[in-house]
Design an enzyme around this catalytic site. Structure first.
Site, PDB file in Angstrom:
ATOM      1  N   SER A   1       8.247  57.087  32.014  1.00 40.47           N
ATOM      2  CA  SER A   1       7.982  55.685  31.981  1.00 40.47           C
ATOM      3  C   SER A   1       8.786  54.825  32.943  1.00 40.47           C
ATOM      4  CB  SER A   1       8.139  55.177  30.569  1.00 40.47           C
ATOM      5  OG  SER A   1       7.151  54.217  30.358  1.00 40.47           O
TER       6      SER A   1
ATOM      7  N   LYS B   1      21.680  45.205  28.823  1.00 35.50           N
ATOM      8  CA  LYS B   1      20.632  44.827  29.757  1.00 35.50           C
ATOM      9  C   LYS B   1      21.088  45.090  31.179  1.00 35.50           C
ATOM     10  CE  LYS B   1      21.349  39.939  30.830  1.00 35.50           C
ATOM     11  NZ  LYS B   1      20.674  38.655  30.966  1.00 35.50           N
TER      12      LYS B   1
ATOM     13  N   TYR C   1      10.359  53.906  27.627  1.00 38.23           N
ATOM     14  CA  TYR C   1      11.628  54.601  27.453  1.00 38.23           C
ATOM     15  C   TYR C   1      12.253  54.868  28.820  1.00 38.23           C
ATOM     16  CZ  TYR C   1       8.809  58.738  28.492  1.00 38.23           C
ATOM     17  OH  TYR C   1       7.963  59.636  29.093  1.00 38.23           O
TER      18      TYR C   1
END
Length: 128
Positions: A25, A9, A58
């Site tokens: 994206s 993350k 993505y």
């Protein structure tokens, strides 16, 4: 049995661009991708801290050291510049792989520069 586990993350990144008509994206500074182990075109989940909106998309690679976090295409309806987001990827692991696995956690400052990394999230304690 396969378990779906947090792989990596990027925590509290600041959105720098929201480009509704841009192909792709979410473009992420290449240094953040490298530090987190998130690969270009890998599926990611993004959680907007400011408005609570979530989306799956993505990753695209942005210029290294640019600080860019650009939410593109239809996902641009979910975030605007200045919003804070958590970007996460997941991995399927079996029980044996899980024994030696730890996620990669990348923490950034307000300019999306790496402040520090970690391999575990501190245990949450009860409020006093």
């Amino acid at each position: 049995m396969q378990l779906n586990m947090l792989k990596a993350k990027i925590h509290r990144a600041t959105v720098t661009h929201a480009e509704l008509h841009y192909e792709g994206s979410i473009a992420i500074d290449g240094l953040l991708l490298d530090a987190s182990g998130i690969r270009e075109y890998e599926q990611i989940h993004a959680w907007n801290i400011n408005n609570g909106k979530r989306f799956v998309t993505y990753a695209l690679r942005a210029e290294e050291g640019s600080g860019i976090i650009s939410v593109n295409g239809s996902a641009a309806h979910r975030a605007q510049p200045g919003d804070l987001v958590i970007i996460a990827s997941f991995v399927h692991l079996n029980e044996a792989e899980l024994e030696q696995f730890q996620p990669t956690l990348v923490y950034v400052d307000k300019d999306n520069r790496i402040s520090h990394t970690n391999r575990s999230i501190p245990k949450q304690m009860a409020a006093a």
